[in-house]
Design a protein around this motif. Structure first.
Motif, PDB file in Angstrom:
ATOM      1  N   VAL A   1     -23.820  75.969  72.866  1.00  8.47           N
ATOM      2  CA  VAL A   1     -23.381  75.249  73.956  1.00  8.47           C
ATOM      3  C   VAL A   1     -22.712  77.089  74.941  1.00  8.47           C
ATOM      4  CG1 VAL A   1     -22.189  74.394  75.743  1.00  8.47           C
ATOM      5  CG2 VAL A   1     -22.804  73.288  73.365  1.00  8.47           C
ATOM      6  N   LEU A   2     -23.615  76.786  75.713  1.00  7.05           N
ATOM      7  CA  LEU A   2     -22.826  78.817  76.213  1.00  7.05           C
ATOM      8  C   LEU A   2     -21.985  78.748  77.253  1.00  7.05           C
ATOM      9  CD1 LEU A   2     -26.711  80.528  76.446  1.00  7.05           C
ATOM     10  CD2 LEU A   2     -24.547  80.420  74.404  1.00  7.05           C
ATOM     11  N   VAL A   3     -21.098  79.483  77.764  1.00  9.04           N
ATOM     12  CA  VAL A   3     -19.965  79.226  78.587  1.00  9.04           C
ATOM     13  C   VAL A   3     -19.915  80.984  79.432  1.00  9.04           C
ATOM     14  CG1 VAL A   3     -17.861  78.783  79.639  1.00  9.04           C
ATOM     15  CG2 VAL A   3     -19.102  77.399  77.744  1.00  9.04           C
ATOM     16  N   LEU A   4     -20.453  81.664  80.305  1.00  9.76           N
ATOM     17  CA  LEU A   4     -19.591  81.861  80.604  1.00  9.76           C
ATOM     18  C   LEU A   4     -18.109  82.528  81.732  1.00  9.76           C
ATOM     19  CD1 LEU A   4     -20.037  85.414  80.804  1.00  9.76           C
ATOM     20  CD2 LEU A   4     -21.849  84.951  82.768  1.00  9.76           C
ATOM     21  N   PHE A   5     -17.289  82.525  80.863  1.00 11.02           N
ATOM     22  CA  PHE A   5     -15.662  83.447  81.787  1.00 11.02           C
ATOM     23  C   PHE A   5     -15.936  82.039  82.947  1.00 11.02           C
ATOM     24  CE2 PHE A   5     -17.609  87.043  82.049  1.00 11.02           C
ATOM     25  CZ  PHE A   5     -17.139  87.942  81.511  1.00 11.02           C
ATOM     26  N   GLY A   6     -15.593  80.487  81.773  1.00  7.01           N
ATOM     27  CA  GLY A   6     -15.536  79.510  82.279  1.00  7.01           C
ATOM     28  C   GLY A   6     -16.977  78.350  82.654  1.00  7.01           C
TER      29      GLY A   6
ATOM     30  N   GLY B   1     -25.206  76.749  80.488  1.00 10.71           N
ATOM     31  CA  GLY B   1     -26.294  75.128  79.800  1.00 10.71           C
ATOM     32  C   GLY B   1     -26.830  75.615  78.745  1.00 10.71           C
ATOM     33  N   THR B   2     -27.770  74.813  77.383  1.00 14.96           N
ATOM     34  CA  THR B   2     -27.234  75.097  76.068  1.00 14.96           C
ATOM     35  C   THR B   2     -28.409  75.376  75.554  1.00 14.96           C
ATOM     36  OG1 THR B   2     -25.458  72.913  76.480  1.00 14.96           O
ATOM     37  CG2 THR B   2     -26.990  72.876  74.561  1.00 14.96           C
ATOM     38  N   ILE B   3     -29.070  75.724  74.508  1.00 14.20           N
ATOM     39  CA  ILE B   3     -30.005  76.096  73.337  1.00 14.20           C
ATOM     40  C   ILE B   3     -30.289  74.600  72.677  1.00 14.20           C
ATOM     41  CG2 ILE B   3     -31.221  78.420  72.309  1.00 14.20           C
ATOM     42  CD1 ILE B   3     -29.152  80.152  72.905  1.00 14.20           C
TER      43      ILE B   3
ATOM     44  N   PRO C   1     -24.245  89.085  75.597  1.00 14.17           N
ATOM     45  CA  PRO C   1     -23.180  89.119  74.413  1.00 14.17           C
ATOM     46  C   PRO C   1     -22.029  89.141  75.264  1.00 14.17           C
ATOM     47  CG  PRO C   1     -23.845  91.052  74.870  1.00 14.17           C
ATOM     48  CD  PRO C   1     -24.854  89.949  76.536  1.00 14.17           C
ATOM     49  N   LEU C   2     -21.406  88.377  76.412  1.00 17.40           N
ATOM     50  CA  LEU C   2     -20.311  87.486  77.432  1.00 17.40           C
ATOM     51  C   LEU C   2     -20.088  87.001  76.865  1.00 17.40           C
ATOM     52  CD1 LEU C   2     -19.581  90.301  80.365  1.00 17.40           C
ATOM     53  CD2 LEU C   2     -19.421  90.642  77.514  1.00 17.40           C
ATOM     54  N   PHE C   3     -21.544  85.173  76.594  1.00 17.11           N
ATOM     55  CA  PHE C   3     -21.283  84.372  76.733  1.00 17.11           C
ATOM     56  C   PHE C   3     -20.951  83.907  74.866  1.00 17.11           C
ATOM     57  CE2 PHE C   3     -25.753  83.275  78.671  1.00 17.11           C
ATOM     58  CZ  PHE C   3     -25.011  83.806  79.668  1.00 17.11           C
ATOM     59  N   THR C   4     -20.009  82.768  75.664  1.00 17.44           N
ATOM     60  CA  THR C   4     -19.031  82.194  74.817  1.00 17.44           C
ATOM     61  C   THR C   4     -19.909  81.378  74.184  1.00 17.44           C
ATOM     62  OG1 THR C   4     -16.741  82.422  75.277  1.00 17.44           O
ATOM     63  CG2 THR C   4     -16.927  80.946  73.570  1.00 17.44           C
ATOM     64  N   LYS C   5     -20.362  81.065  72.807  1.00 14.61           N
ATOM     65  CA  LYS C   5     -21.034  80.498  71.923  1.00 14.61           C
ATOM     66  C   LYS C   5     -20.641  79.142  71.003  1.00 14.61           C
ATOM     67  CE  LYS C   5     -23.329  83.659  70.204  1.00 14.61           C
ATOM     68  NZ  LYS C   5     -23.107  84.549  71.442  1.00 14.61           N
ATOM     69  N   LYS C   6     -20.753  77.403  71.740  1.00 11.19           N
ATOM     70  CA  LYS C   6     -20.605  77.040  70.695  1.00 11.19           C
ATOM     71  C   LYS C   6     -21.191  75.861  70.043  1.00 11.19           C
ATOM     72  CE  LYS C   6     -17.718  72.573  70.310  1.00 11.19           C
ATOM     73  NZ  LYS C   6     -16.888  72.291  72.370  1.00 11.19           N
ATOM     74  N   LYS C   7     -21.897  76.201  68.672  1.00  8.48           N
ATOM     75  CA  LYS C   7     -22.188  74.878  68.526  1.00  8.48           C
ATOM     76  C   LYS C   7     -21.942  73.558  68.032  1.00  8.48           C
ATOM     77  CE  LYS C   7     -24.779  78.669  66.870  1.00  8.48           C
ATOM     78  NZ  LYS C   7     -25.183  79.391  65.564  1.00  8.48           N
ATOM     79  N   ILE C   8     -22.931  72.511  68.261  1.00  7.57           N
ATOM     80  CA  ILE C   8     -22.847  71.123  68.290  1.00  7.57           C
ATOM     81  C   ILE C   8     -23.830  70.819  67.349  1.00  7.57           C
ATOM     82  CG2 ILE C   8     -22.497  69.193  69.301  1.00  7.57           C
ATOM     83  CD1 ILE C   8     -21.777  69.724  71.840  1.00  7.57           C
ATOM     84  N   SER C   9     -23.869  70.438  66.505  1.00  9.09           N
ATOM     85  CA  SER C   9     -24.958  69.343  65.730  1.00  9.09           C
ATOM     86  C   SER C   9     -25.629  67.890  66.822  1.00  9.09           C
ATOM     87  CB  SER C   9     -24.670  68.659  64.391  1.00  9.09           C
ATOM     88  OG  SER C   9     -25.259  68.242  63.690  1.00  9.09           O
ATOM     89  N   LEU C  10     -26.588  67.456  66.391  1.00 10.36           N
ATOM     90  CA  LEU C  10     -27.287  67.373  67.222  1.00 10.36           C
ATOM     91  C   LEU C  10     -28.446  65.506  65.890  1.00 10.36           C
ATOM     92  CD1 LEU C  10     -29.728  69.148  69.530  1.00 10.36           C
ATOM     93  CD2 LEU C  10     -27.636  67.758  69.823  1.00 10.36           C
ATOM     94  N   ARG C  11     -27.341  66.208  64.712  1.00 12.32           N
ATOM     95  CA  ARG C  11     -28.298  65.195  63.406  1.00 12.32           C
ATOM     96  C   ARG C  11     -27.219  63.842  63.672  1.00 12.32           C
ATOM     97  NH1 ARG C  11     -26.685  70.036  60.836  1.00 12.32           N
ATOM     98  NH2 ARG C  11     -28.659  71.073  60.202  1.00 12.32           N
ATOM     99  N   ALA C  12     -28.314  62.858  62.790  1.00 15.18           N
ATOM    100  CA  ALA C  12     -27.265  61.792  63.150  1.00 15.18           C
ATOM    101  C   ALA C  12     -26.172  61.584  62.252  1.00 15.18           C
ATOM    102  CB  ALA C  12     -28.488  60.481  62.370  1.00 15.18           C
ATOM    103  N   ARG C  13     -25.466  60.932  62.396  1.00 17.58           N
ATOM    104  CA  ARG C  13     -24.748  60.661  61.805  1.00 17.58           C
ATOM    105  C   ARG C  13     -23.514  59.610  61.191  1.00 17.58           C
ATOM    106  NH1 ARG C  13     -20.636  65.841  63.830  1.00 17.58           N
ATOM    107  NH2 ARG C  13     -22.008  66.299  65.852  1.00 17.58           N
TER     108      ARG C  13
END
Length: 284
Positions: free
Chosen positions: A62-67, A71-73, A83-95
């Motif tokens: 998940v990509l965030v720029l200054f709040g 979008g999401t890769i 490089p200014l993007f804040t990146k947050k990894k989120i798993s899409l696997r079944a849990r």
């Protein structure tokens, strides 16, 4: 309300060549041209490095720029983003969520212990990242609330509620389907997809387990006795009919009553009978 949108990132391999060009250009410029302006190429190289990211299969970023959500890769691979993007990894696997048995009251008020197995995964990364504080904790809490609500809507069994068509013990697929619907509605706010929900533990609470076991045993004994008596009556009726049809012995009503009484005792007794031989007449 905002929703997830896909972000098309630049290939990381292409940017690797760009970074190599910046480094080599800076080195060659300083060596041969001796111009300090080529130091800017090194600065650009350093600035570009944080933009590289790797997204593994069944994972998103998940990509965030200054709040602001950009979008999401969703594709896996090696990418480069601002490089200014804040990146947050989120798993899409079944849990799996294997809940501890909870003590709840069923529809009649009996305390029961119930636990479920929930299979879930993130379907909307925007909702999972921004609509709730911690989506994993949210799944745990809402699952417990759904279990308590469902358990309170149905009796454990139909011993006390004979009109109940669906019970926790015998509901099976119906109860699981209702539980899935309940969880789907509760977890939709967090962008969670419920793949399956099943009850994996169900028992009376310890304080009433002994009494309920005795009640079940008594019910089983009554049902067994009913079948025994029903069969014994049929056998006695058949015996009397055979004696009359084959004219083996002439029995009056008193003798028939005595015979019926003896046969019912023999057939319905739960212990082995001890025969008594009469060596005299029938009336001794």
């Amino acid at each position: 309300m905002k929703q997830e949108r896909s972000f098309l990132a630049i290939s990381g391999f292409a940017m690797v060549f760009v970074c190599l060009f910046l480094v080599l250009g800076g080195i060659l410029g300083l060596i041969f041209l001796k111009n300090p302006i080529f130091v800017l190429l090194f600065l650009l190289f350093v600035i570009c490095i944080p933009g590289f990211t790797v997204v593994n299969p069944n994972q998103s970023s998940v990509l965030v720029l200054f709040g602001a959500y950009k979008g999401t890769i969703l594709s896996n691979g090696f990418f480069w983003v601002n490089p200014l993007f804040t990146k947050k990894k989120i798993s899409l696997r079944a849990r799996n969520l294997d809940s501890e048995p909870l003590k709840v009251n069923d529809k009649i008020g009996n305390p029961v212990m119930i636990g479920v197995v929930l299979v879930w995964r993130v379907k909307d990364t925007y909702k999972a990242a921004f609509d709730v504080n911690d989506y994993e904790h949210f799944v745990s809490i809402q699952s417990e609330a759904a279990i308590r609500h469902m358990a309170g809507a149905y009796p454990y069994d139909n011993f006390e509620d004979e009109q109940a068509e669906i019970t926790l013990r015998s509901g099976g697929d119906e109860v699981s389907e209702l539980l899935e619907q309940e969880l789907t509605e509760r977890l939709a706010i967090a962008g969670i997809e419920v793949m399956e929900a099943r009850i994996n533990y169900l028992a009376y609470a310890s304080e009433i387990a002994g009494a309920m076991l005795r009640r079940q045993q008594a019910t089983a004994v009554v049902a067994a006795r009913y079948k025994i008596v029903e069969g014994a009556v049929s056998m006695v009726e058949m015996a009397l009919e055979e004696l009359v049809d084959k004219d083996i012995v002439d029995l009056d009503e008193e003798k028939k009553a005595t015979m019926v009484s003896n046969l019912m005792v023999v057939l319905c007794s739960d212990k082995d009978e001890t025969p008594v031989l009469n060596t005299g007449s029938l009336y001794q």
